[in-house]
Design a protein around this motif. Structure first.
Motif, PDB file in Angstrom:
ATOM      1  N   TYR A 160      11.851   6.820   5.763  1.00 32.84           N
ATOM      2  CA  TYR A 160      11.797   8.173   5.192  1.00 32.84           C
ATOM      3  C   TYR A 160      11.633   9.221   6.291  1.00 32.84           C
ATOM      4  CZ  TYR A 160      10.507  12.199   2.382  1.00 32.84           C
ATOM      5  OH  TYR A 160      10.480  13.453   1.825  1.00 32.84           O
ATOM      6  N   TYR A 175      12.093  11.756  -3.555  1.00 31.33           N
ATOM      7  CA  TYR A 175      11.204  10.652  -3.203  1.00 31.33           C
ATOM      8  C   TYR A 175       9.753  11.086  -3.376  1.00 31.33           C
ATOM      9  CZ  TYR A 175      15.094   8.065  -1.117  1.00 31.33           C
ATOM     10  OH  TYR A 175      16.275   7.376  -0.928  1.00 31.33           O
ATOM     11  N   ARG A 192      12.043   6.407  -5.101  1.00 27.54           N
ATOM     12  CA  ARG A 192      13.035   7.269  -5.744  1.00 27.54           C
ATOM     13  C   ARG A 192      13.691   6.511  -6.888  1.00 27.54           C
ATOM     14  NH1 ARG A 192      19.057   8.741  -3.528  1.00 27.54           N
ATOM     15  NH2 ARG A 192      19.691  10.064  -5.269  1.00 27.54           N
TER      16      ARG A 192
END
Length: 317
Positions: A160, A175, A192
């Protein structure tokens, strides 16, 4: 590099692994498991190819109800962050549209990257272990369980921070960060749901399951419902009006609760599927009672369509 006479190679890989939710459900037969595995492999391979990820160049390892795929560093991570979620949802939906409920697939997927070690027996490495801890986290399982979609993704903090959050086309705002505490892993992941909504993680953890309404008296069909009778189609209308029976996924969740789920013939058309469900329930003792109980578990307390269905079945309408 060589240790103990065995050749070992350290490589940087993008790590992608998937796992079928509810694979070991008691209502599923070995034939269902074969169909699920075939559908999983077909969907993942198709999604990789559509995303520009060369399936043949990836290391692949099966795990019964899951797949580990390691992509070489030459494959851009944008394919995993942007294209793969969309392609995989499409492939899963296509599979599910042509299979009955017990052979429909919902997947958990993890995205990570790191150093792995390949030897004569396969691959290993802390990065792979970390990825599987994320994939097995209760937070991800809860997210998919409470979702209306077919796919739940968890990205590692590394993936991420280093990939997703830098590009708006990777929809970083979709997310949600969660705490992951599984075995030796204690940290964070980013979840997500590309095709289904859910509550925020804190709500998932606090919200108790919705209990089925207490029923002191058994459901009695009044008048007796016979297939193809006017009363039968009146009940079909009432069932189809209940919100959880209108959505294809939530309808399948109801069917999966029935002990005779494998006898229910699946139809892509909602009306035909609801008709098939009711007709099958009438073939079993207390089948309609079990159907109403399963529907009650998916509907909020005080659901007006459910109350109308109950009134019709008990002759109180």
């Amino acid at each position: 590099m060589s240790r103990g006479g065995e050749s070992m190679v350290d490589e940087h890989k993008t790590i992608c692994a998937v796992d079928i939710a509810g694979f070991g459900g008691m209502s599923r037969t070995r034939a269902n498991h074969v169909a699920l595995r075939e559908g999983m492999y077909s969907s993942v391979e198709q999604a990789f190819l559509q995303s520009g990820i060369p399936w043949a160049d990836c290391y692949q390892e099966g795990a019964g109800d899951g797949i580990l795929a390691l992509a070489p560093a030459s494959v851009g991570k944008s394919a995993f962050a942007e294209k793969l979620p969309v392609a995989l949802v499409s492939a899963l939906q296509s599979h599910n549209a042509t299979h009955r409920p017990e052979e429909r697939i919902r997947l958990r997927l993890v995205l990570h990257a790191g150093e792995i070690t390949r030897d004569e027996r396969g691959v290993t490495g802390q990065a792979i272990i970390h990825a599987f801890r994320l994939l097995d986290s209760p937070q991800l399982k809860d997210a998919l369980r409470d979702s209306t979609g077919v796919l739940a993704i968890v990205a590692s903090t590394w993936f991420y921070d280093e990939v997703i959050r830098h590009h708006p086309e990777y929809v970083p705002e979709e997310y949600e960060q969660v705490t992951v505490d599984v075995k030796e892993t204690n940290g964070y992941g980013w979840i997500r749901l590309p095709d289904g909504g859910r509550a925020v993680p804190g709500d998932i953890e606090r919200r108790p399951p919705v209990p089925a309404p207490a029923r002191e008296e058994p459901v009695v069909l009044t008048p007796v419902v016979r297939p193809a009778s006017p009363e039968f189609y009146e009940v079909v209308d009432a069932i189809e009006a209940v919100p959880c029976m209108r959505g294809e996924h939530t309808r399948s969740l109801v069917v999966e609760q029935l002990p005779f789920a494998g006898s229910v013939r699946y139809f892509a058309n909602r009306r035909a599927h609801v008709t098939s469900i009711l007709r099958t329930c009438l073939d079993f003792d207390d089948g309609v009672v079990q159907l109403v109980t399963a529907i009650s578990g998916q509907e909020p307390s005080g659901s007006a369509p459910l109350n109308r269905l109950m009134a019709l079945l008990t002759g109180a309408a």
